[in-house]
Enzyme design. Structure first.
Site, short mmCIF file in Angstrom:
data_model
loop_
_atom_site.label_atom_id
_atom_site.label_comp_id
_atom_site.label_asym_id
_atom_site.label_seq_id
_atom_site.Cartn_x
_atom_site.Cartn_y
_atom_site.Cartn_z
N ASP A 11 0.87 -1.18 0.00
CA ASP A 11 0.00 0.00 0.00
C ASP A 11 0.90 1.23 0.00
OD1 ASP A 11 -2.30 1.68 0.37
OD2 ASP A 11 -1.92 1.74 2.52
N SER A 12 0.29 2.38 -0.19
CA SER A 12 1.05 3.63 -0.11
C SER A 12 1.51 3.90 1.32
CB SER A 12 0.15 4.78 -0.55
OG SER A 12 -1.02 4.78 0.24
N CYS A 74 -4.20 -1.17 -2.03
CA CYS A 74 -4.38 0.28 -2.17
C CYS A 74 -5.26 0.49 -3.39
CB CYS A 74 -3.00 0.92 -2.38
SG CYS A 74 -3.05 2.66 -2.83
N GLU A 152 -5.54 8.81 9.45
CA GLU A 152 -4.15 8.59 9.88
C GLU A 152 -3.79 9.41 11.10
OE1 GLU A 152 -1.02 8.63 6.89
OE2 GLU A 152 -2.13 6.95 6.07
N CYS A 184 -11.22 2.87 -0.67
CA CYS A 184 -9.90 3.25 -0.14
C CYS A 184 -9.64 2.35 1.06
CB CYS A 184 -9.91 4.72 0.30
SG CYS A 184 -8.38 5.23 1.13
N HIS A 186 -8.06 2.81 3.68
CA HIS A 186 -8.12 3.47 5.00
C HIS A 186 -9.54 3.42 5.57
CE1 HIS A 186 -4.25 5.25 4.01
NE2 HIS A 186 -4.19 5.84 5.18
N1 DGL Z 1 -4.66 3.53 0.86
C1 DGL Z 1 -4.81 4.44 -0.26
C2 DGL Z 1 -5.93 3.94 -1.18
O1 DGL Z 1 -6.55 2.90 -0.92
C3 DGL Z 1 -5.17 5.86 0.17
C4 DGL Z 1 -4.08 6.68 0.74
C5 DGL Z 1 -3.27 7.40 -0.29
O2 DGL Z 1 -3.75 8.37 -0.89
O3 DGL Z 1 -2.13 7.00 -0.46
O4 DGL Z 1 -6.18 4.54 -2.19
#
Ligand code: DGL
Length: 264
Positions: A11-12, A74, A152, A184, A186
């Site tokens: 993931d990012s 992600c 976050e 997403c 998150h």
């Molecule tokens: N976890 C990322 C996603 O699912 C979101 C966070 C980011 O912008 O890096 O898109």
């Protein structure tokens, strides 16, 4: 590559730990190697070219680790870097994105109905959900860029989070929907909060259980299910801070220790 090879998840940042948690809950005997690209966070604000470049570097690392499967945990990277990721891995590596398993469920359950999707700018601007679901249901999409940084920073179940979430949900773009897809990784952290705001009148769906199930199916199909945890899980980030380590508590359900690894 064998039954005992690990599952790579990237993931990012640390949002993808919600996917790692779902995999661990369903498949406790599988070893996980997690990579969170915290140095390049947020992917949601980056160009498709940059996201593809970062994803390629991470995939090369997971390939060196001999992963039998790679999960793109992600939505932003799943939207624009799925094909690049697949082409960087051997043909017998299982590669899954977080979008397709949920889309398959929504296609049948919400045929001819109206669904909403929220996610980062990279995900929503890619039109991936609209393209994959558009011939089955009406899709209303809204980018909600404040949500990932808000989560976050630990703004969950409080006045600030409910104000920000409510403001987004009352946007005209999301009117008259019967389900809301959380596009997403998150957002599972605020899944219950969103359900409560909708008074449970809108079905709120995140992809975690679907991707864990899809992984299980692929492992079974390929005879690659691990029978016994071969080695401890490993968690890497490209930029380590105390705050990231502390936040793993929210995303993984317990605090874990992170190892810093710079890939470029
Ligand atoms: N976890 C990322 C996603 O699912 C979101 C966070 C980011 O912008 O890096 O898109």
């Amino acid at each position: 590559m064998s039954k005992n090879s690990p599952i790579g998840i990237f993931d990012s940042g640390i949002g993808g730990l919600t996917v790692a948690r779902a995999v661990k809950d369903l498949l406790p005997e599988e070893q996980i190697i997690y990579f969170g690209d915290t140095l390049h966070l947020p992917y949601g604000e980056k160009s498709p070219e940059s996201i593809r470049k970062y994803s390629t570097n991470i995939t090369s690392f997971l390939k060196e680790k001999n992963c039998k499967a790679v999960l793109i945990a992600c939505n932003s990277a799943s939207s624009v870097a799925f094909e690049t990721t697949k082409s960087n891995l051997s043909q017998n590596t299982i590669v899954l994105n977080v979008i397709d398993p949920l889309v398959e469920y929504v296609k049948t359950k919400f045929e001819d109905r109206t669904v909403g999707v929220i996610g980062t700018k990279a995900t929503i601007n890619s039109n991936i959900y609209q393209d994959k679901l558009g011939s089955h249901c009406t899709v209303k999409a809204l980018s909600t860029p404040l949500l990932a940084p808000m989560i976050e920073e630990g703004f969950i179940d409080n006045k600030i989070s409910s104000t920000v979430i409510e403001e987004y949900l009352k946007n005209n773009e999301l009117s008259n929907i019967e389900a809301l897809l959380l596009g997403c990784t998150h957002y599972p952290i605020i899944h219950k909060e969103i359900e409560a705001i909708y008074s449970n009148l809108v079905e709120v769906l995140d992809s975690n259980i679907w991707i864990a199930k899809a992984l299980n199916e692929e492992l079974e199909k390929n005879g690659l299910c691990s029978e016994k945890l071969a080695a401890p899980d490993e968690f890497y980030v490209s930029d380590k801070t105390a705050s990231f380590e502390k936040s793993t508590q929210y995303f993984f359900g317990k605090q874990i220790s992170l190892t810093e690894l710079k890939l470029d």
